[in-house]
Motif scaffolding. Structure first.
Motif, short mmCIF file in Angstrom:
data_model
loop_
_atom_site.label_atom_id
_atom_site.label_comp_id
_atom_site.label_asym_id
_atom_site.label_seq_id
_atom_site.Cartn_x
_atom_site.Cartn_y
_atom_site.Cartn_z
N ARG A 6 0.85 -1.19 0.00
CA ARG A 6 0.00 0.00 0.00
C ARG A 6 0.88 1.23 0.00
O ARG A 6 1.97 1.22 0.56
CB ARG A 6 -0.92 0.03 1.23
N ALA A 7 0.39 2.30 -0.58
CA ALA A 7 1.12 3.56 -0.52
C ALA A 7 1.02 4.13 0.88
O ALA A 7 -0.06 4.13 1.48
CB ALA A 7 0.54 4.54 -1.54
N ALA A 8 2.13 4.59 1.42
CA ALA A 8 2.12 5.10 2.78
C ALA A 8 1.39 6.44 2.87
O ALA A 8 0.69 6.71 3.84
CB ALA A 8 3.55 5.27 3.26
N GLY A 10 -1.30 9.07 2.70
CA GLY A 10 -2.76 9.06 2.64
C GLY A 10 -3.39 7.75 3.04
O GLY A 10 -4.61 7.60 2.98
N GLN A 11 -2.60 6.80 3.46
CA GLN A 11 -3.11 5.49 3.88
C GLN A 11 -2.88 5.30 5.36
O GLN A 11 -1.93 5.84 5.94
CB GLN A 11 -2.42 4.37 3.10
N PRO A 12 -3.74 4.54 6.04
CA PRO A 12 -3.53 4.28 7.47
C PRO A 12 -2.25 3.49 7.70
O PRO A 12 -1.87 2.66 6.87
CB PRO A 12 -4.77 3.48 7.86
N PRO A 15 -3.80 -0.72 8.89
CA PRO A 15 -5.11 -1.19 8.44
C PRO A 15 -5.56 -2.42 9.24
O PRO A 15 -4.75 -3.25 9.63
CB PRO A 15 -4.86 -1.56 6.97
N ASN A 28 1.85 -0.85 8.09
CA ASN A 28 1.74 -0.29 6.75
C ASN A 28 2.64 0.94 6.57
O ASN A 28 2.18 2.04 6.29
CB ASN A 28 0.28 0.06 6.44
N ARG A 29 3.94 0.71 6.73
CA ARG A 29 4.93 1.73 6.38
C ARG A 29 5.97 1.06 5.48
O ARG A 29 7.14 0.93 5.84
CB ARG A 29 5.58 2.30 7.64
#
Length: 267
Positions: A6-8, A10-12, A15, A28-29
């Motif tokens: 996932r793109a870091a 704008g994303q939590p 998740p 999610n980093r």
């Protein structure tokens, strides 16, 4: 193996997904190899506390987005905040989160791929169970940057032998998944493309068991580890006596005698 990317921006950073009693938390980093920033630690603590209070949650899986499970603490963030007060608060936050993993009633499974280093290796050690892909690697590598991995040593030393733990802590060397299995750091290793399927085998097995027995058993397991032998038997005996009078235990024994599938009542 399903690689979660996932793109870091704008994303939590953590998740959460829940299905069939299984809660999945994803570090999610990915650009930072899922390093444990202050924000991520705070969000993990909040998520674990919420899950602990959720009776519909039966088991927790912690995984990582991108190419790694977790590279430990965010060293750039730590260097940007050199005050001892920040460092102490950060490690206290991390320690509290690690202890919550053992204190919460649901079993927690680490889904490990790529690297698990320093506090990332600690996270694997503090989870109740761990499944790793064959390409996973583990290290407590703080010594390489002049910092003994003191807090990771707590979990590590409670999983592997003392001399094996000290060798990892003093050299910072990586061990592969097979060595991690042989030393007791992980439960199972599988080919990379079978990681999710193997994790599901474990979650399915746990969800199929009595929720009362699982909760009680996990609590007892960690209590008895921290006391002497005689006190451990006292703790275990009391828990077994209490468990024997639960509806689930009575139903389970009746089902065994009657050769039928048990219908758990959760009481």
């Amino acid at each position: 193996m399903k690689t979660i990317v996932r793109a870091a921006i704008g994303q939590p950073v953590l998740p959460k997904e829940q299905s069939g009693g299984v809660v999945t938390l994803t570090l999610n980093r990915p650009a930072q190899f899922n390093a444990l920033s202050q924000q991520l630690l705070v969000e993990m603590q909040a998520a674990l506390e919420a899950i602990a209070a959720d009776e519909s949650a039966r088991v927790v899986v912690i995984g990582g987005a991108g190419k790694a499970f977790c590279a430990g603490h965010d060293l750039k963030e730590m260097r940007a905040n050199p005050a001892k007060e920040f460092q102490q608060a950060l490690f206290e936050q991390c320690s509290r989160m690690m202890m919550t993993l053992t204190e919460m009633p649901q079993p927690v499974i680490a889904r490990v791929h790529g690297i698990a280093t320093a506090a990332g290796c600690q996270l694997v050690a503090m989870c109740d169970l761990a499944v790793a892909s064959e390409s996973a690697r583990f290290a407590v590598s703080g010594i390489n940057v002049g910092l003994f991995c003191s807090t990771p040593s707590v979990g590590l030393a409670r999983n592997v032998g003392r001399k094996q733990a000290m060798e990892m802590l003093l050299t910072g060397d990586f061990i592969d998944a097979q060595a991690a299995l042989e030393r007791g750091l992980v439960n199972r290793i599988v080919p990379d493309n079978e990681l999710d399927a193997e994790v599901k085998k474990l979650t399915d097995a746990i969800v199929s068991k009595s929720p009362v027995a699982v909760r009680s058993g996990k609590r007892m397991f960690y209590r008895q580890l921290e006391v002497g032998l005689a006190d451990a038997y006292t703790v275990a005996s009391e828990v077994m006596a209490c468990d024997m009078v639960t509806e689930d235990a009575q139903e389970g024994i009746d089902a065994f005698i009657e050769k039928r599938k048990a219908e758990w009542r959760g009481r």
